[in-house]
Design an enzyme around this catalytic site. Structure first.
Site, PDB file in Angstrom:
ATOM      1  CG  ASP A  52       4.806   2.698   7.322  1.00 28.00           C
ATOM      2  OD1 ASP A  52       3.902   3.166   6.610  1.00 28.00           O
ATOM      3  OD2 ASP A  52       4.616   1.769   8.127  1.00 28.00           O
ATOM      4  CG  ASP A  86       0.414  -1.706   7.511  1.00 28.21           C
ATOM      5  OD1 ASP A  86       1.326  -2.543   7.455  1.00 28.21           O
ATOM      6  OD2 ASP A  86       0.606  -0.493   7.733  1.00 28.21           O
ATOM      7  CG  HIS A 117      -4.202  -0.445   6.332  1.00 26.13           C
ATOM      8  ND1 HIS A 117      -4.105  -0.369   7.706  1.00 26.13           N
ATOM      9  CD2 HIS A 117      -3.230   0.379   5.841  1.00 26.13           C
ATOM     10  CE1 HIS A 117      -3.122   0.449   8.032  1.00 26.13           C
ATOM     11  NE2 HIS A 117      -2.580   0.924   6.918  1.00 26.13           N
ATOM     12  CG  HIS A 151      -0.342   0.050   2.532  1.00 26.05           C
ATOM     13  ND1 HIS A 151       0.463  -0.948   3.039  1.00 26.05           N
ATOM     14  CD2 HIS A 151      -0.393   1.001   3.511  1.00 26.05           C
ATOM     15  CE1 HIS A 151       0.855  -0.630   4.267  1.00 26.05           C
ATOM     16  NE2 HIS A 151       0.362   0.559   4.570  1.00 26.05           N
TER      17      HIS A 151
END
EC number: 3.1.26.11
Length: 307
Positions: A67, A213, A143, A63
């Site tokens: 980070d 995530d 997410h 995604h």
């Protein structure tokens, strides 16, 4: 196959954990390395490993949170400098927007690459890659933004050829061995050599699932079904399930539940909040192992053989 974690932290770098990046080393299988996510300073982490940037032929982005992608422009530029004269093209898979992000960064910085990037923007679930030896599937996770998980499936390989048995049966070593290995029936000196009599059982391919995530979701279970290795985020400890849900993440127990439901062999946890250091990491391990015994909390530069 081997897996190595270049970054295992959550959100931003800390003193002990870099942001997300995972290298799937397939040097024996195809002389390549596939990279999953490329957080800030990933290329610096690579300097602490035996990884050669030119061996990285595919990058899979889960995604577009920083980070997981802020290390891309730097790595892609450095790959030009560090590679040989004959540079190999690179395939980049990820959500819609990854192409714009990369090209904008390269354009504004005046960076010129010595190789081609083949962009594969993904907006739905399905098979995104297949060749003679591997398949890659993707599906949508749960997410706060569009996020993907990846399932890498190694196809079964032909079993070992019993060369000694062939020699004892009267077949001289040479090109005919190769034909039998390919599954062809060979006639020689009045004898027939059937591959099924001289080739062992197929070698079962490995399955590796690497998730971005996510909250706990049935999609994760499907992607991880019967996998040899599952890499799942565990941003929070088990008692922080409400916090995890609010921020689109998972706890240790939730990740372990996915592994158990999917019948996974090995579970490696990553995307660990910076609050968990020292003895607190041991707590995370114990929480996950209470549900799925074969579990480990990864750390930066940790490496292990798959299967």
């Amino acid at each position: 196959m081997e897996i190595q974690f270049l970054g295992t932290g959550a959100g931003q770098p800390s003193k002990s954990r870099n942001t997300q990046a995972i290298a799937l080393k397939m040097l024996d299988e195809r002389n390549e390395i596939w990279l999953f996510d490329c957080g800030e300073a990933s290329q610096h982490q690579i300097l602490n490993t035996a990884i050669k940037p030119r061996k990285i032929t595919k990058i899979f982005i889960t995604h577009l949170h920083g980070d997981h992608i802020f290390g891309l422009p730097g790595f892609l530029s450095s790959r030009s400098f560090q590679s040989s004269d004959e540079q190999t093209d690179l395939d980049l898979y990820g959500p819609v927007g990854i192409k714009e992000f990369v090209l904008t960064g390269l354009r504004i910085s005046g960076s010129r690459l010595g190789y081609r990037i083949n962009f594969h923007e993904i907006d739905s679930a399905g098979k995104i890659f297949e060749d003679d030896s591997f398949e890659v599937y993707t599906d949508l996770l749960d997410h706060t933004i569009f996020c993907l998980g990846y399932r890498v499936v190694e196809k079964n390989r032909v079993g070992e050829l019993d060369a000694n048995a062939l020699k004892e049966a009267g077949l001289p070593f040479g090109p005919l061995f190769g034909k039998i290995k390919k599954g062809e029936v060979v006639a020689y000196d009045g004898k027939t050599f059937d591959p099924k009599d001289y080739i062992g059982a197929d070698k079962v391919g490995k399955i590796v699932t690497i998730l971005g995530d996510t909250r706990k979701t049935k999609t994760a279970v499907r992607l991880a079904w019967q996998a040899d290795l599952l890499v799942h985020e565990a941003t929070y400890e088990a008692s922080e399930s409400k916090m995890a849900r609010a921020h689109g993440h998972s706890t240790t127990k939730q990740a372990a539940d996915v592994a158990k439901e999917a019948g996974v062999n090995r579970l490696l946890l990553t995307h660990i909040s910076a609050r968990y250091v020292g003895p607190l990491v041991g707590q995370l391990v114990r929480e996950a192992q209470a549900v799925h015994a074969n579990t480990f909390v990864s750390k930066d530069l940790y490496e292990e053989k798959i299967g």
